[in-house]
Design a protein around this motif. Structure first.
Motif, PDB file in Angstrom:
ATOM      1  N   SER A 167      19.982   6.523 -23.672  1.00  0.00           N
ATOM      2  CA  SER A 167      21.592   6.003 -23.913  1.00  0.00           C
ATOM      3  C   SER A 167      21.729   5.938 -25.410  1.00  0.00           C
ATOM      4  CB  SER A 167      22.362   4.920 -23.193  1.00  0.00           C
ATOM      5  OG  SER A 167      21.723   5.198 -22.329  1.00  0.00           O
ATOM      6  N   VAL A 168      20.641   5.065 -26.288  1.00  0.00           N
ATOM      7  CA  VAL A 168      20.636   4.106 -26.971  1.00  0.00           C
ATOM      8  C   VAL A 168      20.917   5.358 -28.196  1.00  0.00           C
ATOM      9  CG1 VAL A 168      19.841   2.559 -29.283  1.00  0.00           C
ATOM     10  CG2 VAL A 168      20.529   1.821 -26.630  1.00  0.00           C
ATOM     11  N   LEU A 169      19.406   5.775 -28.258  1.00  0.00           N
ATOM     12  CA  LEU A 169      18.997   7.646 -29.456  1.00  0.00           C
ATOM     13  C   LEU A 169      20.766   8.639 -29.172  1.00  0.00           C
ATOM     14  CD1 LEU A 169      15.573   7.333 -28.083  1.00  0.00           C
ATOM     15  CD2 LEU A 169      16.248   6.407 -30.232  1.00  0.00           C
ATOM     16  N   LEU A 170      21.217   8.680 -28.009  1.00  0.00           N
ATOM     17  CA  LEU A 170      21.790   9.045 -27.874  1.00  0.00           C
ATOM     18  C   LEU A 170      23.269   8.981 -28.554  1.00  0.00           C
ATOM     19  CD1 LEU A 170      21.709  10.542 -23.852  1.00  0.00           C
ATOM     20  CD2 LEU A 170      21.328  11.833 -26.015  1.00  0.00           C
ATOM     21  N   VAL A 171      23.765   7.862 -28.844  1.00  0.00           N
ATOM     22  CA  VAL A 171      25.264   7.422 -29.333  1.00  0.00           C
ATOM     23  C   VAL A 171      24.508   7.639 -30.763  1.00  0.00           C
ATOM     24  CG1 VAL A 171      25.472   5.223 -29.695  1.00  0.00           C
ATOM     25  CG2 VAL A 171      25.197   6.170 -27.368  1.00  0.00           C
ATOM     26  N   LEU A 172      23.026   7.325 -30.996  1.00  0.00           N
ATOM     27  CA  LEU A 172      22.684   6.855 -32.707  1.00  0.00           C
ATOM     28  C   LEU A 172      22.527   8.387 -32.933  1.00  0.00           C
ATOM     29  CD1 LEU A 172      20.497   4.240 -32.620  1.00  0.00           C
ATOM     30  CD2 LEU A 172      23.187   3.807 -33.410  1.00  0.00           C
ATOM     31  N   PHE A 173      22.042   9.042 -32.490  1.00  0.00           N
ATOM     32  CA  PHE A 173      21.507  10.615 -33.184  1.00  0.00           C
ATOM     33  C   PHE A 173      21.830  11.910 -32.806  1.00  0.00           C
ATOM     34  CE2 PHE A 173      17.891   7.262 -33.583  1.00  0.00           C
ATOM     35  CZ  PHE A 173      17.871   6.829 -34.736  1.00  0.00           C
ATOM     36  N   SER A 174      23.344  11.651 -31.046  1.00  0.00           N
ATOM     37  CA  SER A 174      23.366  12.824 -30.980  1.00  0.00           C
ATOM     38  C   SER A 174      24.375  13.868 -31.728  1.00  0.00           C
ATOM     39  CB  SER A 174      24.028  12.569 -29.650  1.00  0.00           C
ATOM     40  OG  SER A 174      25.652  11.992 -29.590  1.00  0.00           O
ATOM     41  N   LYS A 212      23.226  14.336 -34.742  1.00  0.00           N
ATOM     42  CA  LYS A 212      22.306  14.997 -35.541  1.00  0.00           C
ATOM     43  C   LYS A 212      21.834  16.866 -35.164  1.00  0.00           C
ATOM     44  CE  LYS A 212      21.167  11.561 -38.245  1.00  0.00           C
ATOM     45  NZ  LYS A 212      22.553  11.456 -39.531  1.00  0.00           N
ATOM     46  N   VAL A 213      22.669  16.839 -33.671  1.00  0.00           N
ATOM     47  CA  VAL A 213      22.944  17.741 -32.803  1.00  0.00           C
ATOM     48  C   VAL A 213      23.219  19.287 -33.057  1.00  0.00           C
ATOM     49  CG1 VAL A 213      21.230  19.551 -30.842  1.00  0.00           C
ATOM     50  CG2 VAL A 213      21.102  17.146 -31.510  1.00  0.00           C
ATOM     51  N   ALA A 214      23.653  19.944 -34.100  1.00  0.00           N
ATOM     52  CA  ALA A 214      24.318  21.408 -34.415  1.00  0.00           C
ATOM     53  C   ALA A 214      25.271  21.066 -32.842  1.00  0.00           C
ATOM     54  CB  ALA A 214      24.348  22.058 -34.649  1.00  0.00           C
ATOM     55  N   PRO A 215      25.371  21.780 -31.299  1.00  0.00           N
ATOM     56  CA  PRO A 215      26.266  21.610 -30.531  1.00  0.00           C
ATOM     57  C   PRO A 215      26.962  20.732 -30.118  1.00  0.00           C
ATOM     58  CG  PRO A 215      24.087  22.826 -29.952  1.00  0.00           C
ATOM     59  CD  PRO A 215      23.617  21.662 -31.071  1.00  0.00           C
ATOM     60  N   LEU A 216      26.694  19.641 -30.784  1.00  0.00           N
ATOM     61  CA  LEU A 216      27.383  18.280 -30.214  1.00  0.00           C
ATOM     62  C   LEU A 216      27.252  17.393 -31.354  1.00  0.00           C
ATOM     63  CD1 LEU A 216      24.671  16.870 -27.810  1.00  0.00           C
ATOM     64  CD2 LEU A 216      26.446  17.899 -27.097  1.00  0.00           C
ATOM     65  N   ARG A 217      27.642  17.854 -32.704  1.00  0.00           N
ATOM     66  CA  ARG A 217      28.171  17.428 -33.911  1.00  0.00           C
ATOM     67  C   ARG A 217      29.355  16.319 -33.578  1.00  0.00           C
ATOM     68  NH1 ARG A 217      26.158  20.514 -38.262  1.00  0.00           N
ATOM     69  NH2 ARG A 217      23.686  19.644 -37.556  1.00  0.00           N
ATOM     70  N   ARG A 218      30.291  17.622 -33.438  1.00  0.00           N
ATOM     71  CA  ARG A 218      31.527  17.227 -32.910  1.00  0.00           C
ATOM     72  C   ARG A 218      31.632  16.506 -31.672  1.00  0.00           C
ATOM     73  NH1 ARG A 218      35.149  19.057 -36.601  1.00  0.00           N
ATOM     74  NH2 ARG A 218      36.976  18.747 -35.471  1.00  0.00           N
ATOM     75  N   VAL A 219      30.740  16.000 -30.767  1.00  0.00           N
ATOM     76  CA  VAL A 219      31.855  14.877 -29.729  1.00  0.00           C
ATOM     77  C   VAL A 219      30.900  13.338 -30.476  1.00  0.00           C
ATOM     78  CG1 VAL A 219      30.540  14.994 -27.054  1.00  0.00           C
ATOM     79  CG2 VAL A 219      30.863  16.994 -28.021  1.00  0.00           C
ATOM     80  N   PRO A 220      31.264  12.626 -29.496  1.00  0.00           N
ATOM     81  CA  PRO A 220      31.389  11.627 -29.772  1.00  0.00           C
ATOM     82  C   PRO A 220      30.300  10.680 -28.882  1.00  0.00           C
ATOM     83  CG  PRO A 220      32.973  11.795 -29.035  1.00  0.00           C
ATOM     84  CD  PRO A 220      32.873  12.575 -28.936  1.00  0.00           C
ATOM     85  N   GLY A 221      29.341   9.893 -29.758  1.00  0.00           N
ATOM     86  CA  GLY A 221      28.211   9.792 -29.501  1.00  0.00           C
ATOM     87  C   GLY A 221      28.215   8.738 -28.350  1.00  0.00           C
ATOM     88  N   PRO A 222      28.552   7.911 -28.225  1.00  0.00           N
ATOM     89  CA  PRO A 222      29.457   7.330 -26.684  1.00  0.00           C
ATOM     90  C   PRO A 222      29.675   8.325 -25.540  1.00  0.00           C
ATOM     91  CG  PRO A 222      30.595   6.238 -28.462  1.00  0.00           C
ATOM     92  CD  PRO A 222      29.641   7.308 -28.923  1.00  0.00           C
ATOM     93  N   LEU A 223      30.182   9.109 -25.604  1.00  0.00           N
ATOM     94  CA  LEU A 223      30.455   9.959 -24.607  1.00  0.00           C
ATOM     95  C   LEU A 223      29.147  11.212 -24.358  1.00  0.00           C
ATOM     96  CD1 LEU A 223      33.036  11.094 -22.717  1.00  0.00           C
ATOM     97  CD2 LEU A 223      33.315  12.349 -24.404  1.00  0.00           C
ATOM     98  N   VAL A 224      28.332  11.071 -24.731  1.00  0.00           N
ATOM     99  CA  VAL A 224      27.451  11.517 -24.836  1.00  0.00           C
ATOM    100  C   VAL A 224      26.417  10.687 -23.796  1.00  0.00           C
ATOM    101  CG1 VAL A 224      25.365  13.697 -25.947  1.00  0.00           C
ATOM    102  CG2 VAL A 224      27.280  13.728 -27.103  1.00  0.00           C
ATOM    103  N   ALA A 225      26.193   9.881 -24.540  1.00  0.00           N
ATOM    104  CA  ALA A 225      25.419   8.680 -23.742  1.00  0.00           C
ATOM    105  C   ALA A 225      25.632   9.072 -22.525  1.00  0.00           C
ATOM    106  CB  ALA A 225      25.332   7.494 -24.686  1.00  0.00           C
ATOM    107  N   LEU A 226      26.994   8.684 -21.982  1.00  0.00           N
ATOM    108  CA  LEU A 226      27.647   8.283 -20.751  1.00  0.00           C
ATOM    109  C   LEU A 226      27.543   9.761 -20.442  1.00  0.00           C
ATOM    110  CD1 LEU A 226      29.333   6.154 -19.451  1.00  0.00           C
ATOM    111  CD2 LEU A 226      31.654   7.385 -19.578  1.00  0.00           C
ATOM    112  N   LEU A 227      27.200  10.835 -20.395  1.00  0.00           N
ATOM    113  CA  LEU A 227      27.338  11.492 -19.579  1.00  0.00           C
ATOM    114  C   LEU A 227      26.152  12.607 -20.114  1.00  0.00           C
ATOM    115  CD1 LEU A 227      30.126  13.833 -21.272  1.00  0.00           C
ATOM    116  CD2 LEU A 227      30.595  12.618 -19.104  1.00  0.00           C
TER     117      LEU A 227
END
Length: 545
Positions: A180-187, A189-204
């Motif tokens: 989850s920490v890695l997703l918050v910090l580095f998600s 950097k992935v093109a499809p997720l660039r506009r999605v907030p990191g905390p939400l990526v980690a949560l989902l």
């Protein structure tokens, strides 16, 4: 409605502005979702109470506050305080303290005290913010590593207990936390997720893994709290008694002070990003009303959230409509998606708070201040930091401000000069008045700087250096911007002492404000006729007569 009316007069509710603000509010609502639940759990409340707080306080602050783009809700700055209040007084105590804090904030705003908060020195703000970051970080070890609950209210007890329990960390929980920490910090950097907030990526992401694989022993919102009810918050009055109010005055004041500081700092950040100008007193009124209403519907303390406010501005938010849309987005999530939250791992929320704590602590800024700031400011910074972590936030802020004030007074007192003006230094001025030398037996002193209680010692020391009594003692006050009561009393004593020794004391060149104080204190009357002059030339003429 002042905030909305101001935005309307500025033309921010036109058709071209409505859609961008609704979109910005929806984005902020998505960002606020995991944060509101994480801050609630870290504060000792249920996750849905964090959502209720964000919905109610977020809407009311946008409607009634003094900043067009401010987003309010639960924040990391409150976690360290609220967790202790909840542990000592229960959730009812927290809600009563929040209501009382809201009333204090409302009164502060009505009393026009919004500007006073700006005088808290930077080392104090950086010190307590970094301290809160450390407290949040250590406080989340239990959920991040899957540790058993640690007893103790004080930081050192929690830290020692967590360190002892670390060898028994839960593997699956820790792995989800690290992911989850890695997703918050580095998600991003992935093109499809660039506009999605990191905390939400980690949560989902963490929630999806837990829902699919059902890791044994991983604590989730469902296992720890029974999930989040899919319903609107209901109105409820906490049980209030006089004894309860009296014991909660201290915690309420703590919430109010931190809420005022945090909300006004956030408003300043919003002004810098959006090019606006907030009304600090109206902002305190809005924050006060929000904190009075939120606990009546299951919420707790809220304030302006810097990260969410910045997200709002970056996504095109320009009016209070964005803050209201943020609250509406969270309300829709609660009503339609609440059952899905049962699978959210607490480790994912702890990971989000790890990143929040790191950002709050501003380690780079803290280290630069330690290296480059004057030694006195470094001492104030470190004192505030240590007291925040190991004692209490209010104690830390109070002592930090007192130390900063004493340091400022010492510097101010040291800057006040009381100089004897000799014949050589006065030569050009004497020449302008047609004189070659001072009248016989005249001794001239010039005071340069505010004549307040801290400068009295310098004044008395300078006058004591005159070992012979002059015929006339002339004090020039032209460079004295103000004079306090201690300065007036000291001047009165000096005048009386010299007059008893047969010395004629004269004053000259005081500005209108200082002269008015001299008159009210009776000092000009004490001098006698002809012993006060508006300028140096008149004083010379009176002394020669």
């Amino acid at each position: 409605m002042i905030n909305v009316l101001e935005a309307g007069r500025a033309g921010l509710f036109t058709r071209t502005n409505i859609l961008p603000n609704i979109v910005a509010g929806a984005v902020v609502g998505v960002v606020a979702l995991p944060l509101a639940m994480a801050f609630a759990i870290a504060s000792g409340a249920r996750p849905e109470q964090g959502l209720y707080t964000a919905i109610i306080a977020g809407f009311l602050v946008s409607l009634l506050g003094g900043s067009r783009t401010q987003i309010a809700g639960p924040t990391g700055a409150f976690v360290a305080i609220l967790a202790v209040i909840t542990a000592r007084y229960g959730i009812d105590g927290l809600q009563i303290a929040t209501f009382m804090a809201g009333l204090m904030l409302l009164l502060m705003g009505l009393a026009k005290m919004g500007g006073v908060i700006k005088f808290i020195p930077a080392p104090v703000v950086v010190g307590f913010t970094a301290g809160i970051g450390v407290i949040i970080w250590v406080g989340q070890w239990q959920y991040f590593f899957g540790l058993p609950a640690v007893a103790g209210l004080h930081f050192h007890d929690k830290l020692w207990g967590a360190l002892q329990a670390l060898p028994a960390l839960h593997g699956s929980t820790s792995a989800l936390g690290v992911l989850s920490v890695l997703l918050v910090l580095f998600s991003n950097k992935v093109a499809p997720l660039r506009r999605v907030p990191g905390p939400l990526v980690a949560l989902l992401g963490a929630t999806a893994l837990q829902a699919v694989f059902q890791f044994d022993g991983v604590a989730t919102i469902g296992s720890a709290f029974g999930g989040i009810p899919r319903a609107l918050p209901s109105f409820s009055l906490p049980a209030v008694s006089l004894s309860r109010v009296l014991e909660l005055i201290g915690p309420a004041f703590t919430i109010a002070m931190l809420g005022a500081i945090e909300s006004l700092l956030s408003a300043v950040v919003a002004d810098g990003m959006a090019g606006t100008r907030h009304d600090s007193n109206q902002e305190l009124v809005g924050q006060g009303l929000a904190n009075m209403v939120a606990p009546l519907f299951g919420g707790f303390a809220a304030t302006g959230a810097i990260a969410r406010t910045a997200t709002n501005v970056r996504n095109g938010g320009t009016s209070p409509l964005a803050g209201m849309a943020h609250a509406a987005t969270l309300l829709l999530i609660v009503l339609f998606l609440a059952p899905l939250a049962a699978h959210v791992p607490l480790a994912a929320l702890a990971a989000i708070l790890f990143v929040v704590a790191y950002n709050m602590s501003e380690l780079g800024h803290f280290a630069r201040m330690v290296r480059r700031a004057p030694r006195a400011d470094v001492a104030i910074l470190l004192t505030t930091f240590v007291l925040t972590v190991f004692a209490d936030l209010v104690v830390a802020v109070n002592i930090g401000v007192i130390l900063a004030t004493l340091h400022f007074l010492r510097r101010m007192a040291a800057s006040v000069e009381v100089q004897q003006m000799n014949q050589q230094r006065l030569g050009p001025e004497l020449a302008r008045h047609g004189l070659r030398e001072l009248p016989a037996g005249m001794l001239v002193y010039a005071i340069d700087g505010p004549f307040f209680f801290g400068a009295v010692e310098n004044f008395e020391r300078a006058l004591a250096q005159s070992h012979t009594d002059p015929r006339i003692l002339l004090l020039r006050l032209g460079r004295v911007p103000f004079m306090d009561m201690t300065g007036l009393q000291t001047l009165q004593e000096v005048i009386g002492k010299w007059q008893k020794r047969g010395v004629r004391v004269m004053l000259c060149e005081a500005n209108d404000r200082v002269k008015g104080k001299l008159e009210r204190a009776g000092l000009i009357e004490q001098l006698g006729n002809g012993n006060y002059a508006d300028d140096f030339g008149q004083a010379l003429a009176a002394g020669a007569a």
